[in-house]
Motif scaffolding. Sequence first.
Motif, PDB file in Angstrom:
ATOM      1  N   THR A  36      -8.390  -7.443 -20.311  1.00  0.00           N
ATOM      2  CA  THR A  36      -8.958  -6.765 -19.149  1.00  0.00           C
ATOM      3  C   THR A  36      -8.031  -6.897 -17.947  1.00  0.00           C
ATOM      4  O   THR A  36      -7.590  -7.995 -17.606  1.00  0.00           O
ATOM      5  N   ILE A  37      -7.759  -5.758 -17.323  1.00  0.00           N
ATOM      6  CA  ILE A  37      -6.983  -5.726 -16.082  1.00  0.00           C
ATOM      7  C   ILE A  37      -7.859  -5.056 -15.037  1.00  0.00           C
ATOM      8  O   ILE A  37      -8.141  -3.860 -15.127  1.00  0.00           O
ATOM      9  N   PRO A  38      -8.327  -5.829 -14.047  1.00  0.00           N
ATOM     10  CA  PRO A  38      -9.218  -5.250 -13.035  1.00  0.00           C
ATOM     11  C   PRO A  38      -8.461  -4.327 -12.074  1.00  0.00           C
ATOM     12  O   PRO A  38      -7.253  -4.453 -11.894  1.00  0.00           O
ATOM     13  N   THR A  39      -9.204  -3.387 -11.471  1.00  0.00           N
ATOM     14  CA  THR A  39      -8.644  -2.512 -10.446  1.00  0.00           C
ATOM     15  C   THR A  39      -9.573  -2.557  -9.229  1.00  0.00           C
ATOM     16  O   THR A  39     -10.742  -2.950  -9.347  1.00  0.00           O
ATOM     17  N   PRO A  40      -9.087  -2.122  -8.065  1.00  0.00           N
ATOM     18  CA  PRO A  40      -9.945  -2.097  -6.880  1.00  0.00           C
ATOM     19  C   PRO A  40     -10.814  -0.845  -6.802  1.00  0.00           C
ATOM     20  O   PRO A  40     -11.583  -0.681  -5.869  1.00  0.00           O
ATOM     21  N   ASN A  41     -10.690   0.037  -7.793  1.00  0.00           N
ATOM     22  CA  ASN A  41     -11.360   1.330  -7.745  1.00  0.00           C
ATOM     23  C   ASN A  41     -12.740   1.239  -8.397  1.00  0.00           C
ATOM     24  O   ASN A  41     -12.860   0.840  -9.552  1.00  0.00           O
ATOM     25  N   GLU A  42     -13.791   1.612  -7.672  1.00  0.00           N
ATOM     26  CA  GLU A  42     -15.152   1.499  -8.199  1.00  0.00           C
ATOM     27  C   GLU A  42     -15.413   2.443  -9.370  1.00  0.00           C
ATOM     28  O   GLU A  42     -16.288   2.196 -10.200  1.00  0.00           O
ATOM     29  N   TYR A  43     -14.658   3.537  -9.462  1.00  0.00           N
ATOM     30  CA  TYR A  43     -14.850   4.487 -10.549  1.00  0.00           C
ATOM     31  C   TYR A  43     -14.091   4.083 -11.811  1.00  0.00           C
ATOM     32  O   TYR A  43     -14.438   4.478 -12.910  1.00  0.00           O
ATOM     33  N   ILE A  44     -13.017   3.321 -11.638  1.00  0.00           N
ATOM     34  CA  ILE A  44     -12.233   2.787 -12.757  1.00  0.00           C
ATOM     35  C   ILE A  44     -12.105   1.284 -12.491  1.00  0.00           C
ATOM     36  O   ILE A  44     -11.065   0.805 -12.039  1.00  0.00           O
ATOM     37  N   PRO A  45     -13.172   0.509 -12.720  1.00  0.00           N
ATOM     38  CA  PRO A  45     -13.149  -0.900 -12.325  1.00  0.00           C
ATOM     39  C   PRO A  45     -12.185  -1.776 -13.104  1.00  0.00           C
ATOM     40  O   PRO A  45     -11.777  -2.833 -12.617  1.00  0.00           O
ATOM     41  N   GLU A  46     -11.812  -1.334 -14.322  1.00  0.00           N
ATOM     42  CA  GLU A  46     -10.891  -2.144 -15.112  1.00  0.00           C
ATOM     43  C   GLU A  46     -10.279  -1.318 -16.233  1.00  0.00           C
ATOM     44  O   GLU A  46     -10.802  -0.282 -16.622  1.00  0.00           O
ATOM     45  N   PHE A  47      -9.144  -1.806 -16.713  1.00  0.00           N
ATOM     46  CA  PHE A  47      -8.532  -1.287 -17.926  1.00  0.00           C
ATOM     47  C   PHE A  47      -8.751  -2.342 -19.007  1.00  0.00           C
ATOM     48  O   PHE A  47      -8.727  -3.540 -18.717  1.00  0.00           O
ATOM     49  N   SER A  48      -8.957  -1.917 -20.245  1.00  0.00           N
ATOM     50  CA  SER A  48      -9.102  -2.835 -21.379  1.00  0.00           C
ATOM     51  C   SER A  48      -8.062  -2.425 -22.414  1.00  0.00           C
ATOM     52  O   SER A  48      -8.320  -1.553 -23.240  1.00  0.00           O
ATOM     53  N   VAL A  49      -6.919  -3.065 -22.358  1.00  0.00           N
ATOM     54  CA  VAL A  49      -5.784  -2.660 -23.180  1.00  0.00           C
ATOM     55  C   VAL A  49      -5.377  -3.783 -24.133  1.00  0.00           C
ATOM     56  O   VAL A  49      -5.835  -4.917 -24.007  1.00  0.00           O
ATOM     57  N   ASP A  50      -4.504  -3.453 -25.076  1.00  0.00           N
ATOM     58  CA  ASP A  50      -3.975  -4.472 -25.986  1.00  0.00           C
ATOM     59  C   ASP A  50      -2.964  -5.339 -25.240  1.00  0.00           C
ATOM     60  O   ASP A  50      -2.540  -5.014 -24.128  1.00  0.00           O
ATOM     61  N   VAL A  86      -3.896   1.309  -9.130  1.00  0.00           N
ATOM     62  CA  VAL A  86      -2.819   0.302  -9.144  1.00  0.00           C
ATOM     63  C   VAL A  86      -2.812  -0.525  -7.868  1.00  0.00           C
ATOM     64  O   VAL A  86      -1.960  -1.386  -7.690  1.00  0.00           O
ATOM     65  N   ASP A  87      -3.787  -0.288  -6.984  1.00  0.00           N
ATOM     66  CA  ASP A  87      -3.952  -1.080  -5.755  1.00  0.00           C
ATOM     67  C   ASP A  87      -2.723  -1.014  -4.856  1.00  0.00           C
ATOM     68  O   ASP A  87      -2.281  -2.020  -4.304  1.00  0.00           O
ATOM     69  N   ALA A  88      -2.166   0.185  -4.732  1.00  0.00           N
ATOM     70  CA  ALA A  88      -1.024   0.407  -3.845  1.00  0.00           C
ATOM     71  C   ALA A  88      -1.324   1.627  -2.977  1.00  0.00           C
ATOM     72  O   ALA A  88      -2.056   2.526  -3.389  1.00  0.00           O
ATOM     73  N   PRO A  89      -0.749   1.682  -1.775  1.00  0.00           N
ATOM     74  CA  PRO A  89      -0.930   2.850  -0.920  1.00  0.00           C
ATOM     75  C   PRO A  89      -0.380   4.108  -1.593  1.00  0.00           C
ATOM     76  O   PRO A  89       0.586   4.052  -2.346  1.00  0.00           O
ATOM     77  N   VAL A  90      -1.012   5.245  -1.305  1.00  0.00           N
ATOM     78  CA  VAL A  90      -0.633   6.520  -1.894  1.00  0.00           C
ATOM     79  C   VAL A  90       0.028   7.394  -0.842  1.00  0.00           C
ATOM     80  O   VAL A  90      -0.448   7.495   0.294  1.00  0.00           O
ATOM     81  N   VAL A  91       1.137   8.030  -1.238  1.00  0.00           N
ATOM     82  CA  VAL A  91       1.813   9.025  -0.408  1.00  0.00           C
ATOM     83  C   VAL A  91       1.680  10.353  -1.134  1.00  0.00           C
ATOM     84  O   VAL A  91       2.090  10.479  -2.287  1.00  0.00           O
ATOM     85  N   VAL A  92       1.090  11.342  -0.460  1.00  0.00           N
ATOM     86  CA  VAL A  92       0.833  12.642  -1.062  1.00  0.00           C
ATOM     87  C   VAL A  92       1.821  13.664  -0.514  1.00  0.00           C
ATOM     88  O   VAL A  92       1.959  13.808   0.706  1.00  0.00           O
ATOM     89  N   VAL A  93       2.499  14.367  -1.422  1.00  0.00           N
ATOM     90  CA  VAL A  93       3.410  15.437  -1.028  1.00  0.00           C
ATOM     91  C   VAL A  93       2.585  16.705  -0.855  1.00  0.00           C
ATOM     92  O   VAL A  93       1.961  17.186  -1.806  1.00  0.00           O
ATOM     93  N   THR A  94       2.549  17.230   0.360  1.00  0.00           N
ATOM     94  CA  THR A  94       1.790  18.446   0.622  1.00  0.00           C
ATOM     95  C   THR A  94       2.269  19.120   1.900  1.00  0.00           C
ATOM     96  O   THR A  94       2.694  18.446   2.833  1.00  0.00           O
ATOM     97  N   HIS A  95       2.196  20.442   1.905  1.00  0.00           N
ATOM     98  CA  HIS A  95       2.501  21.189   3.130  1.00  0.00           C
ATOM     99  C   HIS A  95       1.283  21.244   4.045  1.00  0.00           C
ATOM    100  O   HIS A  95       1.406  21.482   5.234  1.00  0.00           O
ATOM    101  N   HIS A  96       0.092  21.027   3.455  1.00  0.00           N
ATOM    102  CA  HIS A  96      -1.142  21.167   4.216  1.00  0.00           C
ATOM    103  C   HIS A  96      -2.100  20.013   3.913  1.00  0.00           C
ATOM    104  O   HIS A  96      -2.898  20.101   2.974  1.00  0.00           O
ATOM    105  N   PRO A  97      -2.058  18.928   4.694  1.00  0.00           N
ATOM    106  CA  PRO A  97      -2.994  17.824   4.478  1.00  0.00           C
ATOM    107  C   PRO A  97      -4.433  18.281   4.720  1.00  0.00           C
ATOM    108  O   PRO A  97      -4.667  19.219   5.492  1.00  0.00           O
ATOM    109  N   PRO A  98      -5.388  17.630   4.072  1.00  0.00           N
ATOM    110  CA  PRO A  98      -6.788  17.963   4.339  1.00  0.00           C
ATOM    111  C   PRO A  98      -7.111  17.732   5.818  1.00  0.00           C
ATOM    112  O   PRO A  98      -6.581  16.809   6.442  1.00  0.00           O
ATOM    113  N   GLU A  99      -7.990  18.551   6.353  1.00  0.00           N
ATOM    114  CA  GLU A  99      -8.338  18.433   7.774  1.00  0.00           C
ATOM    115  C   GLU A  99      -8.977  17.091   8.098  1.00  0.00           C
ATOM    116  O   GLU A  99      -8.795  16.559   9.185  1.00  0.00           O
ATOM    117  N   ASP A 100      -9.728  16.533   7.152  1.00  0.00           N
ATOM    118  CA  ASP A 100     -10.416  15.264   7.391  1.00  0.00           C
ATOM    119  C   ASP A 100      -9.656  14.062   6.813  1.00  0.00           C
ATOM    120  O   ASP A 100     -10.243  13.014   6.554  1.00  0.00           O
TER     121      ASP A 100
END
Length: 196
Positions: A36-50, A86-100
């Motif tokens: 088990t490898i936990p993640t900070p994401n509530e929708y994907i709380p962990e990975f269960s890998v070999d 992966v509990d790291a900041p995300v940088v999104v490549v986009t010409h138009h960021p979401p307004e919010d």
Amino acid sequence: MSTVRSHMTMSLDGYIAQPDDQIGELFEWYEAGDVTIPTPNEYIPEFSVDAASASFLRELIDDCGAVVVGRRLFDIAEGWGDKHPVDAPVVVVTHHPPEDAAERWPNTTFVDGVAAAIKRAGQIAGDKDITIASANVTQQALALGLVDEVCVSLVPVLFGEGIPYFSVLDTGHLVLDDPRVVQGKRAVHLCYPVRK
């Protein structure tokens, strides 16, 4: 110095998603073991890998200081709820960021252009590595000579059609060095240094 790597899970015939953006059986390896490898994401709380995949995945996660993605993947994943697995900041490549963007994704940075996104990710990552997790962004970064390593988690499924990890390279042939190979359950993990 930071390493810039791309990483995608890919079908044996070269696809990272089906034509409708669904992943099908691609991510079975994330649930194919008892480590088990936990993640900070509530929708994907962990990975269960070999055990072998766990070693590979821990290295990717522990060494990652920033993740660079395209707007399409960001929208499909709904920004991972502003907490990438992966509990790291995300940088999104986009010409138009979401307004919010500032309110909804305060831990996410939106940048216009691949080179600028890699540069910003490097500033965020510090001494840690940068992982590119989008096919189109990977293509552009490879063409710009910004990728040090191409990683593929190759899974035993044939899609027959879909969204390719790689397509036409603007720069022609790109030679990679011999891979580091990790044999996992439901995936073979391959990391190819880019010959420079």
